[in-house]
Design an enzyme around this catalytic site. Structure first.
Site, PDB file in Angstrom:
ATOM      1  N   PRO A 129       2.355   7.763   4.001  1.00 28.87           N
ATOM      2  CA  PRO A 129       1.764   8.776   3.138  1.00 28.87           C
ATOM      3  C   PRO A 129       1.448   8.268   1.745  1.00 28.87           C
ATOM      4  CG  PRO A 129       4.069   9.250   3.697  1.00 28.87           C
ATOM      5  CD  PRO A 129       3.803   7.827   3.982  1.00 28.87           C
ATOM      6  N   GLU A 130       0.238   8.488   1.335  1.00 25.75           N
ATOM      7  CA  GLU A 130      -0.124   8.323  -0.061  1.00 25.75           C
ATOM      8  C   GLU A 130      -0.260   9.736  -0.643  1.00 25.75           C
ATOM      9  OE1 GLU A 130      -3.198   5.345  -0.696  1.00 25.75           O
ATOM     10  OE2 GLU A 130      -2.852   4.539   1.299  1.00 25.75           O
ATOM     11  N   HIS A 136      14.892  10.245  15.600  1.00 25.44           N
ATOM     12  CA  HIS A 136      14.645   9.941  14.191  1.00 25.44           C
ATOM     13  C   HIS A 136      14.600  11.196  13.327  1.00 25.44           C
ATOM     14  CE1 HIS A 136      13.970   5.969  15.673  1.00 25.44           C
ATOM     15  NE2 HIS A 136      12.958   6.365  16.397  1.00 25.44           N
ATOM     16  N   ARG A 144      11.353   4.668  10.351  1.00 29.07           N
ATOM     17  CA  ARG A 144      11.704   3.417   9.664  1.00 29.07           C
ATOM     18  C   ARG A 144      12.772   3.606   8.598  1.00 29.07           C
ATOM     19  NH1 ARG A 144       6.210   0.317   8.242  1.00 29.07           N
ATOM     20  NH2 ARG A 144       7.664  -1.321   7.696  1.00 29.07           N
ATOM     21  N   ARG A 157      -3.256  -8.434 -18.423  1.00 26.29           N
ATOM     22  CA  ARG A 157      -2.658  -8.541 -17.092  1.00 26.29           C
ATOM     23  C   ARG A 157      -3.535  -9.380 -16.176  1.00 26.29           C
ATOM     24  NH1 ARG A 157       0.939  -3.291 -15.767  1.00 26.29           N
ATOM     25  NH2 ARG A 157       1.172  -4.484 -13.857  1.00 26.29           N
TER      26      ARG A 157
END
Length: 270
Positions: free
Chosen positions: A2-3, A91, A110, A151
């Site tokens: 998920p973003e 899970h 995970r 940067r």
DNA sequence: AGTTGTACCTGTCTGC
DNA sequence: TGCAGACAGGTACAAC
């Protein structure tokens, strides 16, 4: 997985089921997520009414009077609201039982996700160093330009740095750079103000459109009601390495940038 | 302070 | 069909 759009889709899907409900109980089947689930979650939440369901960056906050449950979905986390008799899978690590009779279930194969506790009036250390929300006025090309001076890291890694701007992960970084015409390899400090203006606008437009589509479902992302996201159909570069650019037809390049798989068009992006 | 590499963990897909 | 290896949407942390 998920973003920001997937987390926001999750938040919006959960809110109608959670707002105003009380937590009647907590079941911890597997407390060893990325960090152990703190005792406050099981001790404090039962009996509390849920006052709000918020998102900050890729974190979800479930607010109650004494504090907030702070959730991150990691790479494979999912939250669903289910009938109480739904048998747990291998899970399904946490259930919050609600006075509606339903269950809020946290699933994460995970176990890169987390469930932490933020006392009322406090800001959890994980939230303290985060950059601005990309869909807020605080995020624009000027912000990216100022933060990027000096940067040398690739602009794609810079854009995914949650201290610079939150919510942009590997999919949406690739898509935003494509739409702004910027090579992901370019040093962040060498991008002009005008091009950062275009990048900020691309980030906003793409995230907003992905939220409207219910996020991106690549393998297993589902909203809390079980619906997939439909933004995958609108990906221009992510996951398309070696295929022709949808703009110019050139073969899309792929390489690892900042330890993440990256795809871009060497002709459209400079 | 910025950058790089490592680590966490399991499921799925690819190629032999 | 089986199996080893690569790979996956994230991010904290140590080391340079």
């Amino acid at each position: 997985m998920p973003e920001l759009p997937e987390v926001e889709t999750t938040r919006a899907g959960l809110a109608p089921h959670l707002l105003g409900r009380s937590v009647t109980g907590v079941t911890l089947r597997r407390p060893d997520l990325r960090w152990p689930i703190p005792a406050e979650v099981a001790e404090t939440l039962p009996g509390q009414r849920i006052l709000d369901v918020r998102r900050r960056a890729k974190y979800l906050l479930v607010d109650t009077a004494p504090g907030s449950a702070l959730l991150h979905l990691g790479m494979s986390g999912m939250l669903r609201v289910l009938p109480p008799e739904t048998p747990p899978g291998p899970h399904d690590h946490v259930d919050l039982r609600l006075d509606s009779g339903r269950v809020l279930r946290f699933t994460d194969p995970r176990r890169f996700g987390c469930l932490l506790w933020q006392p009322a009036g406090d800001t959890h250390p994980l939230l303290r160093e985060l950059g601005p929300e990309p869909l807020s006025d605080a995020f624009d090309g000027r912000h990216l330009f100022l933060r990027s001076r000096g940067r040398s890291a690739p602009v794609k890694a810079f854009l995914m740095d949650q201290a610079v701007v939150v919510g942009v992960g590997n999919i949406y970084a690739a898509e935003s750079l494509f739409h702004a015409g910027i090579s992901p390899l370019r040093a962040a400090g060498s991008v002009s103000p005008a091009r950062y203006g275009r990048l900020a606008e691309a980030v906003k437009a793409i995230l907003a459109r992905a939220i409207a589509r219910g996020g991106t479902t690549l393998r297993d992302f589902l909203s809390p009601d079980g619906a997939p996201g439909y933004f995958e159909q609108e990906l221009w570069v992510y996951g398309r390495g070696g295929e022709p650019c949808r703009t110019c037809g050139a073969r899309l390049r792929e390489a690892t940038i900042g330890q993440r798989a990256s795809v871009w068009c060497g002709r459209c992006q400079r």
